[in-house]
Design a protein around this motif. Structure first.
Motif, PDB file in Angstrom:
ATOM      1  N   ARG B  29       0.829  -1.205   0.000  1.00  0.00           N
ATOM      2  CA  ARG B  29       0.000   0.000   0.000  1.00  0.00           C
ATOM      3  C   ARG B  29       0.869   1.262   0.000  1.00  0.00           C
ATOM      4  NH1 ARG B  29      -5.196   1.804   1.298  1.00  0.00           N
ATOM      5  NH2 ARG B  29      -5.926  -0.107   0.335  1.00  0.00           N
ATOM      6  N   LEU B  30       1.951   1.214   0.779  1.00  0.00           N
ATOM      7  CA  LEU B  30       2.838   2.387   0.812  1.00  0.00           C
ATOM      8  C   LEU B  30       3.465   2.629  -0.560  1.00  0.00           C
ATOM      9  CD1 LEU B  30       4.724   2.130   4.203  1.00  0.00           C
ATOM     10  CD2 LEU B  30       3.249   4.002   3.442  1.00  0.00           C
ATOM     11  N   ALA B  31       3.852   1.525  -1.211  1.00  0.00           N
ATOM     12  CA  ALA B  31       4.446   1.682  -2.542  1.00  0.00           C
ATOM     13  C   ALA B  31       3.435   2.345  -3.471  1.00  0.00           C
ATOM     14  CB  ALA B  31       4.889   0.335  -3.077  1.00  0.00           C
ATOM     15  N   GLY B  32       2.158   1.972  -3.306  1.00  0.00           N
ATOM     16  CA  GLY B  32       1.111   2.598  -4.106  1.00  0.00           C
ATOM     17  C   GLY B  32       0.964   4.080  -3.821  1.00  0.00           C
ATOM     18  N   LEU B  33       1.350   4.501  -2.625  1.00  0.00           N
ATOM     19  CA  LEU B  33       1.250   5.909  -2.242  1.00  0.00           C
ATOM     20  C   LEU B  33       2.522   6.687  -2.583  1.00  0.00           C
ATOM     21  CD1 LEU B  33      -0.426   5.394   1.254  1.00  0.00           C
ATOM     22  CD2 LEU B  33      -1.511   6.417  -0.755  1.00  0.00           C
ATOM     23  N   LEU B  76       0.816 -12.376  -2.586  1.00  0.00           N
ATOM     24  CA  LEU B  76       1.100 -11.146  -1.846  1.00  0.00           C
ATOM     25  C   LEU B  76       2.504 -10.639  -2.149  1.00  0.00           C
ATOM     26  CD1 LEU B  76      -0.329 -11.848   1.743  1.00  0.00           C
ATOM     27  CD2 LEU B  76      -1.355 -10.491  -0.091  1.00  0.00           C
ATOM     28  N   VAL B  77       3.437 -11.574  -2.219  1.00  0.00           N
ATOM     29  CA  VAL B  77       4.818 -11.188  -2.520  1.00  0.00           C
ATOM     30  C   VAL B  77       4.890 -10.561  -3.913  1.00  0.00           C
ATOM     31  CG1 VAL B  77       7.143 -12.073  -2.967  1.00  0.00           C
ATOM     32  CG2 VAL B  77       5.843 -12.917  -0.990  1.00  0.00           C
ATOM     33  N   GLU B  78       4.260 -11.237  -4.851  1.00  0.00           N
ATOM     34  CA  GLU B  78       4.303 -10.764  -6.239  1.00  0.00           C
ATOM     35  C   GLU B  78       3.669  -9.365  -6.348  1.00  0.00           C
ATOM     36  OE1 GLU B  78       2.319 -13.444  -9.052  1.00  0.00           O
ATOM     37  OE2 GLU B  78       1.898 -11.575 -10.157  1.00  0.00           O
ATOM     38  N   ARG B  79       2.541  -9.199  -5.667  1.00  0.00           N
ATOM     39  CA  ARG B  79       1.842  -7.917  -5.725  1.00  0.00           C
ATOM     40  C   ARG B  79       2.707  -6.803  -5.140  1.00  0.00           C
ATOM     41  NH1 ARG B  79      -4.030  -7.134  -2.914  1.00  0.00           N
ATOM     42  NH2 ARG B  79      -2.770  -6.734  -1.068  1.00  0.00           N
ATOM     43  N   ALA B  80       3.375  -7.112  -4.009  1.00  0.00           N
ATOM     44  CA  ALA B  80       4.212  -6.103  -3.356  1.00  0.00           C
ATOM     45  C   ALA B  80       5.400  -5.744  -4.241  1.00  0.00           C
ATOM     46  CB  ALA B  80       4.678  -6.614  -1.992  1.00  0.00           C
ATOM     47  N   VAL B  81       6.044  -6.779  -4.774  1.00  0.00           N
ATOM     48  CA  VAL B  81       7.236  -6.515  -5.586  1.00  0.00           C
ATOM     49  C   VAL B  81       6.848  -5.724  -6.841  1.00  0.00           C
ATOM     50  CG1 VAL B  81       9.041  -7.617  -6.975  1.00  0.00           C
ATOM     51  CG2 VAL B  81       8.526  -8.477  -4.668  1.00  0.00           C
ATOM     52  N   GLY B  84       6.609  -2.124  -6.389  1.00  0.00           N
ATOM     53  CA  GLY B  84       7.853  -1.386  -6.188  1.00  0.00           C
ATOM     54  C   GLY B  84       8.483  -1.583  -4.824  1.00  0.00           C
ATOM     55  N   VAL B  85       8.000  -2.580  -4.079  1.00  0.00           N
ATOM     56  CA  VAL B  85       8.571  -2.857  -2.762  1.00  0.00           C
ATOM     57  C   VAL B  85       9.897  -3.580  -2.931  1.00  0.00           C
ATOM     58  CG1 VAL B  85       8.224  -4.220  -0.666  1.00  0.00           C
ATOM     59  CG2 VAL B  85       6.304  -2.966  -1.681  1.00  0.00           C
ATOM     60  N   ARG B  86      10.903  -3.166  -2.143  1.00  0.00           N
ATOM     61  CA  ARG B  86      12.156  -3.928  -2.108  1.00  0.00           C
ATOM     62  C   ARG B  86      12.056  -4.940  -0.981  1.00  0.00           C
ATOM     63  NH1 ARG B  86      16.855  -0.645  -0.880  1.00  0.00           N
ATOM     64  NH2 ARG B  86      15.320   0.762   0.025  1.00  0.00           N
ATOM     65  N   LEU B  87      12.349  -6.205  -1.310  1.00  0.00           N
ATOM     66  CA  LEU B  87      12.172  -7.292  -0.355  1.00  0.00           C
ATOM     67  C   LEU B  87      13.491  -8.034  -0.223  1.00  0.00           C
ATOM     68  CD1 LEU B  87      10.324  -9.156   1.296  1.00  0.00           C
ATOM     69  CD2 LEU B  87       9.658 -10.243  -0.840  1.00  0.00           C
ATOM     70  N   VAL B 314      -5.353  -6.774   6.204  1.00  0.00           N
ATOM     71  CA  VAL B 314      -6.195  -5.583   6.353  1.00  0.00           C
ATOM     72  C   VAL B 314      -5.519  -4.587   7.300  1.00  0.00           C
ATOM     73  CG1 VAL B 314      -8.420  -4.730   7.167  1.00  0.00           C
ATOM     74  CG2 VAL B 314      -8.295  -6.894   5.927  1.00  0.00           C
ATOM     75  N   ASP B 315      -5.022  -5.118   8.423  1.00  0.00           N
ATOM     76  CA  ASP B 315      -4.266  -4.280   9.358  1.00  0.00           C
ATOM     77  C   ASP B 315      -3.158  -3.536   8.658  1.00  0.00           C
ATOM     78  OD1 ASP B 315      -5.531  -5.267  11.564  1.00  0.00           O
ATOM     79  OD2 ASP B 315      -3.701  -5.985  12.537  1.00  0.00           O
ATOM     80  N   GLY B 316      -2.399  -4.321   7.876  1.00  0.00           N
ATOM     81  CA  GLY B 316      -1.230  -3.762   7.213  1.00  0.00           C
ATOM     82  C   GLY B 316      -1.640  -2.593   6.329  1.00  0.00           C
TER      83      GLY B 316
END
Lengths: 493, 426
Positions: B29-33, B76-81, B84-87, B314-316
Motif C-alpha cells: 500500500r505504501l508503494a502505491g502511495l 502477496l509477494v508478487e503484488r508487493a514486488v 515497487g517494494v524492495r524485499l 487488512v491491518d497492514g
C-alpha cells in the motif's frame, strides 16, 4: 574384534561420559596411556551432568571434613585456572542466602561458621537493606542474608563438552551408545566389559557411571555401594527475568536438601528449582505437575517479583546420591578398579578435583602417570560460548564467513556457522539434543517453533543423512516420521 | 585485538520487519502511495506463516477467492514486488531502537538501517509444550503445528504415524485433516475447553469427514514414552483441571500442541516499546497502528495473535495510511488521546488507544477478545455512560477477535469501555 590376543584395548576404561568421567579422561591423557570412555547415551552429559543448576559451588555449605567439602573447594579453584583455556564461561555472580524470619536469621550464623570451617572465609552477614540492594527481587520480608561472593554460575553443557573434547583431542576414545551389560575378569586380571555393541577390554576399570555406578561396581566385584536417584525439577524463565536476578538466591537449607533456589544462568536466563525427591526409577526424568508447582512456589518465596515472568522450559534431573552420604572415591589396586561415585549435586564444581584425586590414587598404587602439570593439547576454539556475544552480532566474523550471518535460531540467535562447528567438533554433535547443548539452538523462548525444521534440513545436508534418519537423542528417538505418503493427492477433497 | 570493522549504515524511508501478510500489506500500500519501503524477512521464503500452509482457506478478502496458503503468500509477494517494494530475505533483525534504527544481519554482513518510519510485523508463534507445563518425560515427537507444517511443506515429511492433536481451533482442525490425508492416523483431537474453538464447518470438513474423534473437556495429564512419544494420558477434567473421570491412555507416536498463539514480541520488549500484557505482550497501538513511540508502527498478529491471515493484511493496509500520514504531516501537537479499555466479559481490545489531532474523524474498527466464550454476543462501546457503537455476533471465542465499528464523532479524551453481553458457552 581385531585386538591382539593378550593385549587390552585400553589401559583405562571409564564407564560414563558425564562431567566426572570426562574430567578423569582428560586428566589421564596427560600421560601416554590409552584411555577409553564407554557411555550408554549418544552424547556426553546425558545423565546428571545434563540437568542440574550449573552452579559452581565454593563448598561453603558442605559438611565440614567430608571428601565432598574438600573436593568442591579444590574444584572451584581449579575451574578458575582451567576455564579460560577450555572456553568454559564462569560468571562470578555471588550468592545470598536469604533468612525470611528470625528463626532462619539465627541459622545464618551457623552457616557462616560452616563456611569458615570449609575455608570459605570471604562470606559476610548482611543487613536487610544490603540484601535488598544486592538482590532487588528478593522477598521484602527478608530479615538478614549471608553473602557468599565466590559462588558462581557456569554452563554444565559447555563444561562437560569442553572436558570431553580436550580429552578426545589428546587421544581419549569415546564409545557412545554402548550400554554395559556385564563385566568379566580375565585370568591375567584385565577387564572385559560387555556391552550391547560388543566387548571392550582394559587393564583398569574406572566407574564414573553416575546413577548406574552401583550396578557397575557390583559387576566389577565391589559390593556395598547403593545409589539412590534423587529427582530435581526445574523451570527456566525467559531472559526478561535476568535483570532482576543479578546473583544466586539461596534459601536457608534444611536437613534434606539445599533447597529450591533462584539462579541466573550463563546464557542469560533464570532457573527456579530444584525439588528434591528420592525415587526408585533411574530412568524417570519426567517433570510432574506437583514438582513444578513446588519448584515455582519455593522460588517465588525467595523472589516474589518473578511471578509474572514467562516460563520457557522445564526439566528434571536425577542426582546420584550414595548411601554413604559423601562422595565415594576408592582406588582398589589389587582389582585395578576405581570408584568415583555418589557425586550427587556438586559434581560439576568438583569434577577437576575428583579427576586429580583419582590420578593421585593411581600414582600411589604405582601406576606410571604424569603429573597434573603436564600440558595438554588445547581444545579447538569455538566462535561462541554462553554469555559471549553471538557471532551474528560480530561484523568481523560475518565478513569472514557468511554462514555466521545466516541466523537459524531466532530466539538464541544461533547461526548456521555455529551449528556447523558443533557438527564438525572433536566430539561431533549427531543429535538435536547435542546441537542444543553446544549452541543453545531451540532452547529459547519459542523452543524450536521457528528453527527446528531449518536446523534439521541443515544437519541433513551437512551429515548427508536424510531428515527422517535424524534423532533427538540417538536411535529410538527419530525426530520426524516417514515421507508424506500422498503428495500427489494434495488438493483433492 | 583486531580492529572492529565499522557497521555500515543505510537510510531508508520506511523499514518493515517481517514479510508476512501484515508486512507485505503495509509495504504494497505504501508503494502505491509513492513511498518505497524496504521489507526484511528472516526466512529464505517470504510470506510469513501462510507460506508454510498447503491447505486452502486464505485470500477471500484480498483476492475474492479461497486459495492455499502458499499461493496466497506468493501472490502477496508478487503484488508487493510489482508495486515497487524492495524485499530482502535471509535477513534477521537483531535489535530496533526507539529512534527508528534497526540492526540486521544476513550472510552479506551486518547493516544498521535508519528509517523515518519503522513497521514491526513479526507475527506470532504457538506456545510450546514446556510453557504449558505438561508433565512427563521429554521424548522426540512433541511438536507445535508450525513445525509440523514446515516438515510437511518444505521437507515432505510427516511428523509421525499416530498423532494426537491438542487444541481445536481452526489451525488444529485443518492440520488434522491435512495429516490424515497425507498418511497419518489421527488418534484424537483433544480440547481442554468444553467447546470446540474453531468453526463448525471445519469440524465437519476436517474431522467428521475423516472420522477423527474430538475429545472436548479433556486435558493431557502426561506425555508418555522414552526415546519417542508412546502415548498421552488424558482425562475429562473440570475447568480447574481436576479429573472428573478416570484418566486413560491414547497410544500415539506424535503429540502436536496447536494454537495458543503468543506475539513474537522480542524486538518490542527489547526496544522498550510499551506493550499490553492482555494481548500476551504485543505493543500498545492506536487506530493507525502507531505504537507509543513516534514513527514506530506495529500490526498484524504481533498486536493480536492470532487472527486469520487476511485480517493481518487488512491491518497492514490500514497501518500504511498511518505511516503515510506520519511521513507527510508531522504531528501538530495538541492531540487528544482516548484510552480504550476492556470492560465486562472482554479480555483485550486493539487498538488500546485512539489518537485524535483535531480534524480527523475517520470511523474506527476495534478488535475485541471476549472472555469467556459467548453465544449471541452484543458488543458495546461506551463513553462517559453513553453508547458509541455496537455490533452483534452469533458467537465469540477468546482466541479470535470479533469486531466493532465506532461511528465518527467529536473526539474526546474520555475512556472508551468495551463490554460484551451474551450467554457463556459451556
Amino acid at each position: 574384534m581385531g585386538a591382539i590376543p593378550g593385549a587390552c584395548d585400553y589401559d583405562y576404561l571409564i564407564v560414563g561420559a558425564g562431567v566426572i568421567g570426562c574430567a578423569i579422561a582428560r586428566e589421564l591423557v596427560r600421560s601416554p596411556v590409552r584411555v577409553g570412555v564407554v557411555e550408554q547415551g549418544w552424547d556426553v552429559a546425558e545423565g546428571a551432568s545434563k540437568a542440574n543448576s550449573s552452579i559452581l559451588h565454593t563448598g561453603f555449605d558442605a559438611k565440614p571434613g567430608t571428601r565432598e567439602a574438600r573436593l568442591v573447594a579444590e574444584g572451584w579453584w581449579l575451574w578458575q585456572q582451567e576455564a579460560p583455556e577450555l572456553g568454559v564461561p564462569i560468571l562470578r555472580t555471588g550468592a545470598v542466602m536469604l533468612a525470611l524470619d528470625e528463626e532462619q536469621a539465627q541459622e545464618l550464623e551457623r552457616w557462616r561458621r560452616n563456611a569458615f570451617e570449609n575455608g570459605v572465609t570471604d562470606v559476610e552477614l548482611l543487613t536487610r537493606d544490603r540484601v535488598l540492594a544486592l538482590a532487588p527481587a528478593a522477598n521484602p520480608a527478608v530479615v538478614r542474608g549471608l553473602f557468599v561472593p565466590r559462588e558462581s554460575v557456569t554452563c554444565t553443557f559447555t563444561a562437560t563438552v569442553a572436558l570431553a573434547e580436550q580429552a578426545a583431542v589428546n587421544g581419549t576414545v569415546f564409545h557412545f551408545g554402548h550400554r554395559v551389560t556385564g563385566i568379566e575378569r580375565s585370568p591375567d586380571g584385565s577387564y572385559r566389559v560387555l556391552t550391547d555393541r560388543g566387548p571392550l577390554t582394559a587393564r583398569w576399570l574406572i566407574d564414573a557411571a553416575g546413577l548406574w555406578a552401583d550396578e557397575i561396581a557390583r559387576w566389577a566385584g565391589a559390593d556395598g555401594l547403593v545409589i539412590t536417584p534423587r529427582k530435581g525439577e526445574f523451570l527456566v524463565l525467559d531472559k526478561s527475568a535476568r535483570a532482576k536476578v543479578p546473583l544466586i538466591h539461596l534459601p536457608v537449607p534444611t536437613p534434606i536438601s539445599k533447597g529450591i533456589l533462584v539462579a541466573p544462568t550463563a546464557n542469560g536466563n533464570v532457573l527456579l528449582g530444584p525439588t528434591a525427591e528420592d525415587i526408585g526409577d533411574k530412568r524417570d526424568l519426567s517433570v510432574t505437575a506437583s514438582g513444578l508447582q513446588r519448584a515455582r512456589e519455593g522460588a517465588l518465596r525467595l523472589a516474589p517479583a518473578l511471578a509474572d515472568e514467562p516460563v520457557i522450559a522445564t526439566y528434571a534431573g536425577l542426582r546420584p546420591a550414595s548411601s554413604a552420604g559423601d562422595y565415594v572415591i576408592e582406588i582398589h589396586p589389587r582389582d585395578r578398579l576405581v570408584l568415583a561415585a555418589g557425586i550427587r549435586s556438586t559434581g560439576l564444581s568438583s569434577a577437576l578435583a575428583v579427576a586429580r584425586e583419582v590420578v593421585r590414587g593411581l600414582l600411589e598404587a604405582g601406576e606410571p602417570l604424569a603429573s597434573s602439570e603436564s600440558p595438554l593439547r588445547p581444545r579447538p576454539r569455538r566462535s561462541w560460548a554462553p554469555g559471549q556475544p553471538r557471532p551474528c552480532t560480530r561484523p568481523e566474523l560475518v565478513a569472514a564467513d557468511p554462514s555466521y550471518g545466516r541466523v537459524l535460531c531466532l530466539c538464541e540467535l544461533v547461526s548456521e556457522g555455529e551449528i556447523r562447528e558443533a557438527l564438525r567438533a572433536p566430539i561431533p554433535a549427531t543429535t538435536l539434543d547435542a546441537i542444543k547443548k553446544r549452541t543453545w539452538a531451540m532452547a529459547g523462548r519459542c523452543q524450536g517453533f521457528y528453527c527446528t525444521a531449518a536446523i534439521l534440513q541443515f544437519m541433513s545436508r551437512e551429515l548427508r543423512v536424510p531428515v527422517s534418519g535424524l534423532t533427538k537423542s540417538g536411535p529410538g528417538s527419530p525426530v520426524a516420521g516417514p515421507p508424506v505418503a500422498s503428495r500427489g493427492r494434495r488438493g483433492h477433497g | 585485538m583486531a580492529e572492529q570493522p565499522s557497521i555500515p549504515e543505510r537510510q531508508v524511508d520506511v523499514l518493515v520487519v517481517g514479510a508476512g501478510p501484515a508486512g507485505l500489506g503495509v509495504a504494497a500500500r505504501l508503494a502505491g502511495l509513492g513511498v518505497a519501503p524496504l521489507v526484511l524477512d528472516r526466512e529464505p521464503v517470504p510470506g510469513g506463516l501462510p507460506a508454510q500452509c498447503e491447505h486452502p482457506g486464505f485470500g477471500l478478502w484480498a483476492f475474492r477467492r479461497l486459495m492455499p496458503g502458499q499461493e496466497f503468500a506468493a501472490r502477496l509477494v508478487e503484488r508487493a514486488v510489482r508495486a515497487g517494494v524492495r524485499l530482502e530475505t535471509d535477513v534477521t533483525v537483531l535489535e530496533v531502537t526507539p529512534d527508528r534504527t534497526a540492526l540486521a544481519v544476513s550472510p552479506s554482513g551486518i547493516v544498521r538501517y535508519r528509517a523515518q518510519a519503522l513497521v514491526l510485523a513479526t507475527g506470532c508463534r504457538e506456545r510450546p509444550r514446556s510453557a504449558r507445563l505438561i508433565p512427563g518425560p521429554r521424548p522426540a515427537g512433541v511438536f507445535n503445528t508450525g513445525v509440523v507444517q514446515r516438515l510437511h511443506t518444505f521437507l515432505g515429511l510427516l511428523p509421525g504415524r499416530e498423532v494426537v492433536i491438542v487444541g481445536s481451533d481452526d489451525i488444529s482442525l485443518v492440520a488434522a485433516r491435512t495429516l490424515a490425508q497425507a498418511g497419518c492416523r489421527i488418534a484424537a483431537v483433544v480440547e481442554e475447553r468444553p467447546y470446540r474453538q474453531g468453526y463448525l464447518v471445519n469440524e465437519w470438513w476436517s474431522l467428521r469427514s475423516q472420522r477423527i474423534p474430538l475429545r472436548l473437556g479433556h486435558r493431557v495429564l502426561r506425555i508418555l514414552g522414552d526415546g519417542r512419544v508412546a502415548g498421552v494420558e488424558v482425562a475429562l477434567c473440570d475447568a480447574t483441571g481436576t479429573p472428573l473421570a478416570n484418566p486413560y491412555e491414547i497410544p500415539c507416536d506424535t503429540v502436536i500442541f496447536s494454537g495458543e498463539f503468543v506475539p513474537e514480541a522480542t524486538l518490542v520488549a527489547q526496544a522498550g516499546i510499551p506493550a499490553d500484557p492482555r494481548t500476551g505482550g504485543g505493543p500498545l497501538v492506536d487506530q493507525e497502528f502507531q505504537t507509543e513511540l513516534a514513527g514506530i508502527f506495529a500490526c498484524g498478529n504481533l498486536v493480536h495473535a492470532a487472527d486469520p491471515a487476511d485480517y493481518a493484511l487488512v491491518d497492514g493496509e490500514r497501518a500504511a495510511l498511518g505511516v503515510w500520514r506520519y511521513l507527510t504531516s508531522p504531528p501538530s501537537g495538541g492531540e487528544l488521546v482516548q484510552p480504550v479499555l476492556p470492560g465486562q466479559q472482554v479480555r483485550a481490545v486493539v487498538p488500546q488507544r485512539l489518537r485524535w489531532s483535531g480534524e480527523r474523524l475517520d470511523p474506527v474498527r476495534l478488535a475485541v477478545r471476549v472472555e469467556p466464550a459467548l453465544r449471541a454476543v452484543r458488543l458495546r462501546a461506551i463513553v462517559a455512560g453513553q453508547p458509541w457503537g455496537w455490533s452483534l455476533a452469533p458467537a465469540a471465542k477468546p482466541h479470535r477477535s470479533v469486531y466493532l465499528w465506532l461511528r465518527p464523532a467529536r473526539p474526546g479524551d474520555a475512556p472508551i469501555v468495551v463490554e460484551a453481553r451474551g450467554w457463556p458457552i459451556v
